[in-house]
Design a protein around this motif. Structure first.
Motif, mmCIF file in Angstrom:
data_model
loop_
_atom_site.group_PDB
_atom_site.id
_atom_site.type_symbol
_atom_site.label_atom_id
_atom_site.label_comp_id
_atom_site.label_asym_id
_atom_site.label_seq_id
_atom_site.Cartn_x
_atom_site.Cartn_y
_atom_site.Cartn_z
ATOM 1 N N TYR A 123 0.843 -1.195 0.000
ATOM 2 C CA TYR A 123 0.000 0.000 0.000
ATOM 3 C C TYR A 123 0.879 1.247 0.000
ATOM 4 O O TYR A 123 1.884 1.301 0.716
ATOM 5 C CB TYR A 123 -0.903 0.025 1.238
ATOM 6 N N GLU A 124 0.469 2.237 -0.770
ATOM 7 C CA GLU A 124 1.157 3.527 -0.770
ATOM 8 C C GLU A 124 0.470 4.430 0.247
ATOM 9 O O GLU A 124 -0.473 5.153 -0.072
ATOM 10 C CB GLU A 124 1.133 4.150 -2.167
ATOM 11 N N ALA A 125 0.923 4.361 1.473
ATOM 12 C CA ALA A 125 0.346 5.149 2.563
ATOM 13 C C ALA A 125 1.332 5.150 3.718
ATOM 14 O O ALA A 125 2.301 4.381 3.732
ATOM 15 C CB ALA A 125 -0.999 4.572 3.004
ATOM 16 N N ALA A 126 1.083 6.015 4.690
ATOM 17 C CA ALA A 126 1.956 6.100 5.857
ATOM 18 C C ALA A 126 1.838 4.828 6.697
ATOM 19 O O ALA A 126 0.785 4.179 6.703
ATOM 20 C CB ALA A 126 1.580 7.315 6.700
ATOM 21 N N PRO A 127 2.901 4.460 7.419
ATOM 22 C CA PRO A 127 2.864 3.230 8.223
ATOM 23 C C PRO A 127 1.706 3.181 9.208
ATOM 24 O O PRO A 127 1.041 2.144 9.344
ATOM 25 C CB PRO A 127 4.217 3.244 8.952
ATOM 26 N N ASP A 128 1.443 4.296 9.924
ATOM 27 C CA ASP A 128 0.365 4.266 10.913
ATOM 28 C C ASP A 128 -1.000 4.151 10.251
ATOM 29 O O ASP A 128 -1.925 3.553 10.810
ATOM 30 C CB ASP A 128 0.429 5.494 11.827
ATOM 31 N N GLU A 129 -1.144 4.693 9.033
ATOM 32 C CA GLU A 129 -2.409 4.550 8.317
ATOM 33 C C GLU A 129 -2.654 3.094 7.933
ATOM 34 O O GLU A 129 -3.762 2.571 8.103
ATOM 35 C CB GLU A 129 -2.407 5.424 7.061
ATOM 36 N N VAL A 130 -1.634 2.439 7.409
ATOM 37 C CA VAL A 130 -1.788 1.042 7.003
ATOM 38 C C VAL A 130 -2.045 0.166 8.222
ATOM 39 O O VAL A 130 -2.885 -0.747 8.186
ATOM 40 C CB VAL A 130 -0.543 0.566 6.229
ATOM 41 N N GLY A 132 5.046 -2.902 14.071
ATOM 42 C CA GLY A 132 4.187 -3.197 12.933
ATOM 43 C C GLY A 132 3.665 -4.617 12.933
ATOM 44 O O GLY A 132 3.523 -5.229 11.870
ATOM 45 N N THR A 133 3.360 -5.149 14.113
ATOM 46 C CA THR A 133 2.925 -6.543 14.203
ATOM 47 C C THR A 133 1.582 -6.653 14.917
ATOM 48 O O THR A 133 1.223 -5.813 15.741
ATOM 49 C CB THR A 133 3.958 -7.395 14.955
ATOM 50 N N MET A 134 0.853 -7.724 14.590
ATOM 51 C CA MET A 134 -0.407 -8.059 15.247
ATOM 52 C C MET A 134 -0.528 -9.574 15.332
ATOM 53 O O MET A 134 -0.021 -10.292 14.470
ATOM 54 C CB MET A 134 -1.622 -7.561 14.448
ATOM 55 N N VAL A 135 -1.226 -10.026 16.369
ATOM 56 C CA VAL A 135 -1.670 -11.414 16.458
ATOM 57 C C VAL A 135 -3.191 -11.375 16.429
ATOM 58 O O VAL A 135 -3.811 -10.668 17.228
ATOM 59 C CB VAL A 135 -1.171 -12.103 17.742
ATOM 60 N N ALA A 137 8.037 -1.197 6.116
ATOM 61 C CA ALA A 137 8.269 -0.286 5.000
ATOM 62 C C ALA A 137 9.101 -0.978 3.932
ATOM 63 O O ALA A 137 10.054 -1.702 4.225
ATOM 64 C CB ALA A 137 8.981 0.968 5.491
ATOM 65 N N LEU A 138 8.721 -0.750 2.678
ATOM 66 C CA LEU A 138 9.463 -1.266 1.534
ATOM 67 C C LEU A 138 9.535 -0.129 0.521
ATOM 68 O O LEU A 138 8.645 0.034 -0.309
ATOM 69 C CB LEU A 138 8.765 -2.487 0.938
ATOM 70 N N GLY A 139 10.571 0.692 0.643
ATOM 71 C CA GLY A 139 10.643 1.898 -0.167
ATOM 72 C C GLY A 139 9.557 2.868 0.269
ATOM 73 O O GLY A 139 9.391 3.155 1.451
ATOM 74 N N ALA A 140 8.773 3.345 -0.705
ATOM 75 C CA ALA A 140 7.685 4.280 -0.402
ATOM 76 C C ALA A 140 6.399 3.559 -0.027
ATOM 77 O O ALA A 140 5.398 4.201 0.282
ATOM 78 C CB ALA A 140 7.434 5.185 -1.605
ATOM 79 N N GLU A 141 6.425 2.240 -0.048
ATOM 80 C CA GLU A 141 5.231 1.454 0.230
ATOM 81 C C GLU A 141 5.326 0.768 1.587
ATOM 82 O O GLU A 141 6.393 0.689 2.189
ATOM 83 C CB GLU A 141 5.034 0.386 -0.857
#
Length: 269
Positions: free
Chosen positions: A25-32, A55-58, A73-77
């Protein structure tokens, strides 16, 4: 969509399921992170353990495998990977991934195009789609921020002096309470602070049928000030409205009298 190998129902091993479970997804980490959490909750799943920084969930489901979610994060995504903790049905896994992906993309799209507050002077109403509220009719000053997603209504048409303040914010819905952020901005505005206000690390509140209420001791340029406040958060699908009213403690009776009227003026459509 899952690859054709998963089109017919069969059991996928943990490794096989993970191969097909990456989305970007092309969005900020907290948004995703928040959009993924909300999408899972909308399906009836429960996040039993979440680490926003990592950035983890169970995630558990009423029916189906428990699984882990990893967001990085993977580049801008932002790359989101789902990993079940046991073998899963390919059709069930495909349905979950496709549905969550659809929900996340739709939610992020809404967040990137939030509507603006509008004021109807004839009705004395501030509104966004799906919600409206009437500020105190006798208050004299209304001020939108540059985005028009935050608006302050104040008792007096004056700057640089303490001024009873009602703040409304429209923002993306979050997985953790955000009222404290709106409250801090409202208090800073109410105090007409020229230096950074220092706030307590915790927010203690009483809850009742008209929202949350409390008193905060803050420091404005080294001077301690006690501030009475009222607030409510109203979810609107993928967005939410936060409303707070603040006043100096010595004027608490004024805010206490006005808040029920403001609260009761809310209309959700």
């Amino acid at each position: 969509m899952l690859l054709a190998a998963c089109a017919s129902s069969r059991q996928l091993s943990i490794g096989e399921a993970r191969q097909f479970a990456e989305r970007r997804y092309e969005a900020a980490p907290d948004e995703v992170y928040d959009a993924t959490w909300l999408a899972l909750e909308a399906r009836g799943a429960s996040v039993i353990d979440g680490d926003r920084l990592a950035g983890t969930m169970v995630v558990t489901q009423a029916v189906g495998a428990t699984f882990d979610v990893d967001i990085a994060a993977l580049g801008a995504e932002q790359r989101v990977v789902f990993t079940p903790r046991e073998a899963v049905s390919s059709t069930d896994w495909a349905e979950l991934l496709d549905d969550v992906n659809r929900r996340v993309r739709a939610t992020i799209k809404v967040w990137h195009d939030l509507p603006e507050w509008k004021f109807d002077g004839r009705r004395n109403a501030l509104s966004v789609p799906g919600y409206s509220l009437q500020p105190p009719a006798e208050w004299a000053w209304l001020d939108f921020d540059i985005s028009r997603r935050r608006v302050n209504v104040q008792e007096k048409r004056a700057r640089g002096v303490e001024n009873l303040t009602l703040t409304l914010e429209l923002e993306r819905r979050r997985t953790r309470p955000s009222m404290v952020n709106t409250l801090q901005r409202a208090v800073t505005t109410m105090l007409a602070a020229r230096v950074k206000v220092k706030f307590p690390s915790t927010l203690e509140a009483d809850e009742d049928g008209t929202g949350s209420h409390g008193v905060w001791r803050v420091f404005n340029g080294g001077e301690a000030r006690d501030v009475a406040w009222h607030g409510v958060e109203v979810p609107l699908g993928d967005t939410q409205v936060t409303v707070v009213m603040v006043c100096p403690l010595e004027k608490r009776a004024r805010c206490d009298a006005l808040w029920p009227q403001v609260f009761d003026s809310q209309v959700n459509r």
